[in-house]
Design a protein around this motif. Sequence first.
Motif, mmCIF file in Angstrom:
data_model
loop_
_atom_site.group_PDB
_atom_site.id
_atom_site.type_symbol
_atom_site.label_atom_id
_atom_site.label_comp_id
_atom_site.label_asym_id
_atom_site.label_seq_id
_atom_site.Cartn_x
_atom_site.Cartn_y
_atom_site.Cartn_z
ATOM 1 N N LYS A 96 34.545 51.915 37.191
ATOM 2 C CA LYS A 96 34.805 50.717 37.997
ATOM 3 C C LYS A 96 36.304 50.591 38.216
ATOM 4 C CE LYS A 96 30.594 48.914 37.908
ATOM 5 N NZ LYS A 96 29.832 48.819 39.118
ATOM 6 N N THR A 97 36.711 50.575 39.458
ATOM 7 C CA THR A 97 38.145 50.485 39.770
ATOM 8 C C THR A 97 38.563 49.063 40.142
ATOM 9 O OG1 THR A 97 37.688 51.161 42.043
ATOM 10 C CG2 THR A 97 38.353 52.899 40.482
ATOM 11 N N GLU A 98 37.651 48.120 40.053
ATOM 12 C CA GLU A 98 37.989 46.734 40.378
ATOM 13 C C GLU A 98 39.117 46.215 39.492
ATOM 14 O OE1 GLU A 98 34.933 47.929 39.927
ATOM 15 O OE2 GLU A 98 33.611 47.185 41.507
ATOM 16 N N PHE A 99 39.136 46.635 38.227
ATOM 17 C CA PHE A 99 40.210 46.225 37.313
ATOM 18 C C PHE A 99 41.570 46.648 37.872
ATOM 19 C CE2 PHE A 99 36.539 47.078 34.481
ATOM 20 C CZ PHE A 99 36.354 45.799 33.974
ATOM 21 N N PHE A 100 41.640 47.882 38.364
ATOM 22 C CA PHE A 100 42.869 48.425 38.937
ATOM 23 C C PHE A 100 43.251 47.653 40.198
ATOM 24 C CE2 PHE A 100 40.924 51.894 36.604
ATOM 25 C CZ PHE A 100 41.983 52.581 36.041
ATOM 26 N N ILE A 101 42.283 47.483 41.085
ATOM 27 C CA ILE A 101 42.548 46.837 42.371
ATOM 28 C C ILE A 101 43.025 45.403 42.163
ATOM 29 C CG2 ILE A 101 41.489 46.016 44.520
ATOM 30 C CD1 ILE A 101 39.694 48.588 44.353
ATOM 31 N N ASP A 102 42.311 44.644 41.344
ATOM 32 C CA ASP A 102 42.698 43.244 41.096
ATOM 33 C C ASP A 102 44.101 43.155 40.515
ATOM 34 O OD1 ASP A 102 40.231 42.451 42.053
ATOM 35 O OD2 ASP A 102 39.373 42.071 40.069
ATOM 36 N N TYR A 103 44.380 43.999 39.521
ATOM 37 C CA TYR A 103 45.699 43.981 38.883
ATOM 38 C C TYR A 103 46.792 44.313 39.913
ATOM 39 C CZ TYR A 103 49.670 45.158 35.984
ATOM 40 O OH TYR A 103 50.934 45.201 35.446
ATOM 41 N N CYS A 104 46.565 45.354 40.681
ATOM 42 C CA CYS A 104 47.572 45.782 41.657
ATOM 43 C C CYS A 104 47.836 44.695 42.689
ATOM 44 C CB CYS A 104 47.129 47.071 42.333
ATOM 45 S SG CYS A 104 47.163 48.524 41.261
ATOM 46 N N LEU A 105 46.791 44.143 43.260
ATOM 47 C CA LEU A 105 46.968 43.129 44.291
ATOM 48 C C LEU A 105 47.663 41.886 43.744
ATOM 49 C CD1 LEU A 105 43.619 43.437 46.279
ATOM 50 C CD2 LEU A 105 45.887 44.277 46.953
ATOM 51 N N GLN A 106 47.421 41.561 42.489
ATOM 52 C CA GLN A 106 48.046 40.384 41.873
ATOM 53 C C GLN A 106 49.496 40.633 41.465
ATOM 54 O OE1 GLN A 106 45.415 39.397 38.648
ATOM 55 N NE2 GLN A 106 43.723 38.907 40.028
ATOM 56 N N ASN A 107 49.921 41.897 41.462
ATOM 57 C CA ASN A 107 51.262 42.233 40.982
ATOM 58 C C ASN A 107 52.110 42.955 42.024
ATOM 59 O OD1 ASN A 107 51.483 41.486 37.946
ATOM 60 N ND2 ASN A 107 49.399 42.265 38.227
ATOM 61 N N ALA A 108 51.843 42.694 43.291
ATOM 62 C CA ALA A 108 52.637 43.231 44.407
ATOM 63 C C ALA A 108 52.686 44.759 44.415
ATOM 64 C CB ALA A 108 54.044 42.640 44.403
ATOM 65 N N ILE A 109 51.616 45.381 43.960
ATOM 66 C CA ILE A 109 51.489 46.837 43.997
ATOM 67 C C ILE A 109 50.603 47.171 45.194
ATOM 68 C CG2 ILE A 109 50.595 48.857 42.775
ATOM 69 C CD1 ILE A 109 51.192 47.107 40.150
ATOM 70 N N ARG A 110 51.063 48.067 46.038
ATOM 71 C CA ARG A 110 50.315 48.408 47.246
ATOM 72 C C ARG A 110 49.090 49.240 46.890
ATOM 73 N NH1 ARG A 110 54.374 50.761 51.534
ATOM 74 N NH2 ARG A 110 52.547 50.496 52.879
ATOM 75 N N VAL A 111 47.959 48.877 47.503
ATOM 76 C CA VAL A 111 46.687 49.533 47.197
ATOM 77 C C VAL A 111 46.126 50.186 48.461
ATOM 78 C CG1 VAL A 111 44.324 49.207 46.356
ATOM 79 C CG2 VAL A 111 46.186 47.821 45.407
ATOM 80 N N PHE A 112 45.704 51.420 48.304
ATOM 81 C CA PHE A 112 45.111 52.196 49.381
ATOM 82 C C PHE A 112 43.775 52.735 48.891
ATOM 83 C CE2 PHE A 112 49.634 52.244 49.561
ATOM 84 C CZ PHE A 112 49.952 52.107 50.907
#
Length: 180
Positions: A48-64
């Motif tokens: 499950k990559t939702e943990f990664f996506i949520d963390y990144c989006l909440q911390n100004a990390i660009r997600v692709f």
Amino acid sequence: MEKRKTLSKDEVLLFSNDIFKKFQAYFQLKPRDKVHLFIPIDKFKEVKTEFFIDYCLQNAIRVFVPKVVGEHLISVEIFENTAFETNHWGISEPVSSVDSGVLDFDYVLTPLLYCDSAGNRVGYGKGFYDAFFENISSTSKKIGVNYFNPEDMIDDVREEDIPLDYLVTPTEVLSFLGLK
């Protein structure tokens, strides 16, 4: 694939969270980093990559995330409000088919069925990620995520196969950089 089938939904969530924590502690993401992540296929019990996506989006990390267009994998940047749809393989993808054009990712997390102790990966046989790896920056860290540590060597590695740089499991981060 058989080992993965034995995992319960609770184990998939627990192990996925452990993998995220190992990744985060080892790589220490920073704002403006560019992270390419896959959207998991639930029926295959992928990490499950939702943990990664949520963390990144909440911390100004660009997600692709990947999207298959024709015979190619493109990289679509996503945001909090990005709309998704399910493709003909049952994979969730962004509705947008606008390729970000980004090739200098800091991290590329890739799905896999298996990875051996040399970083060779077995995917689903379509070759999308090998072709994707050929086109991204050589400085992008190619990272597999898996519930299980490598045991057996993959004996049918082809010359055009591109090995991973790292593997993150619930218990450790393995580096293959010294093996290349």
